[in-house]
Design a protein around this motif. Structure first.
Motif, PDB file in Angstrom:
ATOM      1  N   GLU A  35     -22.582   9.998 -67.473  1.00 10.92           N
ATOM      2  CA  GLU A  35     -22.541   8.847 -68.367  1.00 10.92           C
ATOM      3  C   GLU A  35     -21.304   8.791 -69.255  1.00 10.92           C
ATOM      4  OE1 GLU A  35     -25.046  10.867 -67.868  1.00 10.92           O
ATOM      5  OE2 GLU A  35     -26.921   9.775 -67.571  1.00 10.92           O
ATOM      6  N   LYS A  36     -20.732   9.938 -69.596  1.00  9.91           N
ATOM      7  CA  LYS A  36     -19.588   9.965 -70.501  1.00  9.91           C
ATOM      8  C   LYS A  36     -18.259   9.716 -69.793  1.00  9.91           C
ATOM      9  CE  LYS A  36     -21.809  13.102 -73.790  1.00  9.91           C
ATOM     10  NZ  LYS A  36     -21.713  14.423 -74.486  1.00  9.91           N
ATOM     11  N   SER A  37     -18.300   9.641 -68.482  1.00 12.48           N
ATOM     12  CA  SER A  37     -17.066   9.405 -67.727  1.00 12.48           C
ATOM     13  C   SER A  37     -16.678   7.929 -67.777  1.00 12.48           C
ATOM     14  CB  SER A  37     -17.251   9.819 -66.257  1.00 12.48           C
ATOM     15  OG  SER A  37     -16.142   9.389 -65.479  1.00 12.48           O
ATOM     16  N   PRO A  38     -15.380   7.634 -67.898  1.00  8.56           N
ATOM     17  CA  PRO A  38     -14.936   6.234 -67.830  1.00  8.56           C
ATOM     18  C   PRO A  38     -15.121   5.645 -66.433  1.00  8.56           C
ATOM     19  CG  PRO A  38     -13.049   7.713 -67.865  1.00  8.56           C
ATOM     20  CD  PRO A  38     -14.254   8.566 -68.129  1.00  8.56           C
ATOM     21  N   ARG A  39     -15.472   6.510 -65.467  1.00 14.45           N
ATOM     22  CA  ARG A  39     -15.712   6.066 -64.089  1.00 14.45           C
ATOM     23  C   ARG A  39     -17.207   6.162 -63.731  1.00 14.45           C
ATOM     24  NH1 ARG A  39     -11.483   9.261 -64.822  1.00 14.45           N
ATOM     25  NH2 ARG A  39      -9.390   8.435 -64.354  1.00 14.45           N
ATOM     26  N   TYR A  40     -18.049   6.130 -64.740  1.00 12.29           N
ATOM     27  CA  TYR A  40     -19.501   6.201 -64.520  1.00 12.29           C
ATOM     28  C   TYR A  40     -19.933   5.041 -63.631  1.00 12.29           C
ATOM     29  CZ  TYR A  40     -24.521   6.243 -65.716  1.00 12.29           C
ATOM     30  OH  TYR A  40     -25.899   6.275 -65.671  1.00 12.29           O
ATOM     31  N   VAL A  41     -20.372   5.368 -62.429  1.00 12.66           N
ATOM     32  CA  VAL A  41     -20.563   4.347 -61.406  1.00 12.66           C
ATOM     33  C   VAL A  41     -21.669   3.357 -61.729  1.00 12.66           C
ATOM     34  CG1 VAL A  41     -22.117   5.750 -59.986  1.00 12.66           C
ATOM     35  CG2 VAL A  41     -20.703   3.965 -58.905  1.00 12.66           C
ATOM     36  N   LEU A  42     -22.705   3.790 -62.444  1.00 10.10           N
ATOM     37  CA  LEU A  42     -23.829   2.888 -62.707  1.00 10.10           C
ATOM     38  C   LEU A  42     -23.497   1.823 -63.759  1.00 10.10           C
ATOM     39  CD1 LEU A  42     -26.915   5.278 -62.460  1.00 10.10           C
ATOM     40  CD2 LEU A  42     -25.900   3.781 -60.724  1.00 10.10           C
ATOM     41  N   ASN A  43     -22.308   1.890 -64.320  1.00  3.72           N
ATOM     42  CA  ASN A  43     -21.814   0.779 -65.149  1.00  3.72           C
ATOM     43  C   ASN A  43     -21.262  -0.344 -64.285  1.00  3.72           C
ATOM     44  OD1 ASN A  43     -22.439   1.861 -67.642  1.00  3.72           O
ATOM     45  ND2 ASN A  43     -20.431   2.829 -67.930  1.00  3.72           N
ATOM     46  N   HIS A  44     -21.130  -0.092 -62.984  1.00  7.45           N
ATOM     47  CA  HIS A  44     -20.490  -1.051 -62.079  1.00  7.45           C
ATOM     48  C   HIS A  44     -21.334  -1.385 -60.848  1.00  7.45           C
ATOM     49  CE1 HIS A  44     -16.694  -0.377 -64.285  1.00  7.45           C
ATOM     50  NE2 HIS A  44     -17.089   0.880 -64.329  1.00  7.45           N
ATOM     51  N   LEU A  45     -22.030  -0.390 -60.316  1.00  5.03           N
ATOM     52  CA  LEU A  45     -22.816  -0.574 -59.098  1.00  5.03           C
ATOM     53  C   LEU A  45     -24.236  -0.072 -59.307  1.00  5.03           C
ATOM     54  CD1 LEU A  45     -20.250   0.852 -56.477  1.00  5.03           C
ATOM     55  CD2 LEU A  45     -20.607  -1.555 -57.075  1.00  5.03           C
ATOM     56  N   THR A  46     -25.172  -0.673 -58.576  1.00  2.00           N
ATOM     57  CA  THR A  46     -26.551  -0.189 -58.629  1.00  2.00           C
ATOM     58  C   THR A  46     -26.758   0.892 -57.562  1.00  2.00           C
ATOM     59  OG1 THR A  46     -27.381  -1.781 -57.008  1.00  2.00           O
ATOM     60  CG2 THR A  46     -27.304  -2.499 -59.317  1.00  2.00           C
ATOM     61  N   LEU A  47     -27.839   1.644 -57.717  1.00  2.00           N
ATOM     62  CA  LEU A  47     -28.160   2.658 -56.711  1.00  2.00           C
ATOM     63  C   LEU A  47     -28.393   2.011 -55.353  1.00  2.00           C
ATOM     64  CD1 LEU A  47     -30.565   4.953 -58.790  1.00  2.00           C
ATOM     65  CD2 LEU A  47     -28.191   5.427 -58.123  1.00  2.00           C
ATOM     66  N   ASP A  48     -28.975   0.830 -55.356  1.00  2.00           N
ATOM     67  CA  ASP A  48     -29.221   0.122 -54.100  1.00  2.00           C
ATOM     68  C   ASP A  48     -27.914  -0.266 -53.422  1.00  2.00           C
ATOM     69  OD1 ASP A  48     -31.097  -1.128 -52.204  1.00  2.00           O
ATOM     70  OD2 ASP A  48     -30.202  -3.004 -52.908  1.00  2.00           O
ATOM     71  N   GLU A  49     -26.948  -0.725 -54.209  1.00  2.00           N
ATOM     72  CA  GLU A  49     -25.640  -1.091 -53.644  1.00  2.00           C
ATOM     73  C   GLU A  49     -24.955   0.136 -53.045  1.00  2.00           C
ATOM     74  OE1 GLU A  49     -23.889  -4.857 -56.156  1.00  2.00           O
ATOM     75  OE2 GLU A  49     -24.095  -2.950 -57.214  1.00  2.00           O
ATOM     76  N   ILE A  50     -25.047   1.260 -53.731  1.00  2.00           N
ATOM     77  CA  ILE A  50     -24.434   2.489 -53.216  1.00  2.00           C
ATOM     78  C   ILE A  50     -25.135   2.929 -51.934  1.00  2.00           C
ATOM     79  CG2 ILE A  50     -23.947   4.925 -53.706  1.00  2.00           C
ATOM     80  CD1 ILE A  50     -23.873   4.113 -56.701  1.00  2.00           C
ATOM     81  N   SER A  51     -26.451   2.783 -51.904  1.00  2.00           N
ATOM     82  CA  SER A  51     -27.214   3.206 -50.717  1.00  2.00           C
ATOM     83  C   SER A  51     -26.833   2.410 -49.481  1.00  2.00           C
ATOM     84  CB  SER A  51     -28.720   3.066 -50.979  1.00  2.00           C
ATOM     85  OG  SER A  51     -29.118   1.707 -50.950  1.00  2.00           O
ATOM     86  N   LYS A  52     -26.392   1.167 -49.672  1.00  2.00           N
ATOM     87  CA  LYS A  52     -26.053   0.301 -48.539  1.00  2.00           C
ATOM     88  C   LYS A  52     -24.609   0.464 -48.065  1.00  2.00           C
ATOM     89  CE  LYS A  52     -29.552  -3.158 -49.725  1.00  2.00           C
ATOM     90  NZ  LYS A  52     -29.805  -4.495 -50.317  1.00  2.00           N
ATOM     91  N   ILE A  53     -23.827   1.271 -48.758  1.00  2.00           N
ATOM     92  CA  ILE A  53     -22.456   1.532 -48.325  1.00  2.00           C
ATOM     93  C   ILE A  53     -22.510   2.359 -47.050  1.00  2.00           C
ATOM     94  CG2 ILE A  53     -20.298   2.717 -48.889  1.00  2.00           C
ATOM     95  CD1 ILE A  53     -20.957   2.073 -51.873  1.00  2.00           C
ATOM     96  N   ASN A  54     -21.890   1.842 -46.012  1.00  2.00           N
ATOM     97  CA  ASN A  54     -21.976   2.471 -44.691  1.00  2.00           C
ATOM     98  C   ASN A  54     -20.925   3.566 -44.544  1.00  2.00           C
ATOM     99  OD1 ASN A  54     -22.664   3.028 -42.048  1.00  2.00           O
ATOM    100  ND2 ASN A  54     -21.494   1.318 -41.205  1.00  2.00           N
ATOM    101  N   HIS A  55     -21.267   4.728 -45.087  1.00  2.00           N
ATOM    102  CA  HIS A  55     -20.371   5.883 -45.001  1.00  2.00           C
ATOM    103  C   HIS A  55     -21.227   7.141 -44.970  1.00  2.00           C
ATOM    104  CE1 HIS A  55     -17.085   8.703 -46.011  1.00  2.00           C
ATOM    105  NE2 HIS A  55     -16.289   7.755 -45.531  1.00  2.00           N
ATOM    106  N   HIS A  56     -20.838   8.114 -44.161  1.00  2.00           N
ATOM    107  CA  HIS A  56     -21.701   9.283 -43.946  1.00  2.00           C
ATOM    108  C   HIS A  56     -21.333  10.493 -44.803  1.00  2.00           C
ATOM    109  CE1 HIS A  56     -18.219   9.789 -41.350  1.00  2.00           C
ATOM    110  NE2 HIS A  56     -18.491  11.071 -41.239  1.00  2.00           N
ATOM    111  N   ARG A  57     -20.365  10.313 -45.729  1.00  2.00           N
ATOM    112  CA  ARG A  57     -20.037  11.416 -46.641  1.00  2.00           C
ATOM    113  C   ARG A  57     -19.907  10.865 -48.066  1.00  2.00           C
ATOM    114  NH1 ARG A  57     -15.770  13.651 -42.667  1.00  2.00           N
ATOM    115  NH2 ARG A  57     -16.879  15.221 -41.455  1.00  2.00           N
TER     116      ARG A  57
END
Length: 216
Positions: A35-57
């Motif tokens: 949460e303290k990172s300026p790149r905290y992903v949940l300020n920009h994307l939802t968990l659902d959006e991340i789950s749908k990213i088609n990448h295996h790593r």
């Protein structure tokens, strides 16, 4: 340079850039759940959006987060690797491994303090016998837990035997990557972040392309 080097781009926050990186066949995608990172992903994307990213790593970066929350986020975001960037010890890692899906790998970060090489070496030995870790990652120590853009003294890695494949991190740029040729044990992957941004989380794709070309 070694063309077998994998590339991890960390601190991703934008879907359009993620798709461009997928098209470039980037090996690892890093999402910061601190949460303290300026790149905290949940300020920009939802968990659902991340789950749908088609990448295996897809790598989730966590700092001193409790096990239950890590497992929950891993499942909801469909992560493939957990990167532990805090003070997690071997007992914590073993307990986490038991709770995770067996297909999820673990990357343990060793934060290197340039002012205290002795304490850094003590950290090395803590994790080297840890069977639950798939990769190590060496980064510059900081109160911000990474993302400083500062390089540690890579020659420190030549003073130890590293028993696992490792990611090299900490201020990697077009200007200093040539110095990695002096490493006796070559990194498995390069972890790039702040030196390839226009601002935190906003990647400079053209710069990343140029960097990849320079490794060929």
């Amino acid at each position: 340079m070694n063309t077998s080097l994998r590339i991890k781009v960390c601190g991703l926050t934008r879907l359009d850039q993620i798709q461009e990186l997928i098209a470039l066949n980037i090996d690892f995608m890093g999402f910061i759940f601190y949460e303290k990172s300026p790149r905290y992903v949940l300020n920009h994307l939802t968990l659902d959006e991340i789950s749908k990213i088609n990448h295996h790593r897809k790598v989730g970066v966590f700092v001193n987060k409790n096990i239950e929350k890590i497992v929950e986020i891993t499942e909801k975001a469909n992560l493939n690797f957990i990167q532990l960037h805090g003070d997690e010890n071997e007992i914590f890692i073993s307990a986490l491994k038991q709770k995770l899906n067996s297909k999820v790998g673990i990357i343990k970060v060793i934060r290197i303090n340039p002012e205290s090489v002795i304490s850094t070496k003590e950290k090395f030995t803590t994790y080297f016998g840890q069977n639950d870790i798939d990769y190590l990652l060496f980064d510059t120590d900081s109160k911000a837990f990474g993302g400083t853009g500062k390089q540690f003294d890579w020659s420190i890695l030549n003073t130890i035997e590293i028993p696992l494949p490792y990611f090299l991190s900490g201020g990697i740029s077009e200007d200093n990557i040539e110095n990695s040729k002096h490493l006796k044990q070559k990194p498995f992957a390069l972890d790039i972040n702040s030196k390839f941004e226009t601002e935190p989380g906003n990647k400079d794709i053209s710069k990343i392309k140029r960097f990849i070309s320079s490794l060929l």
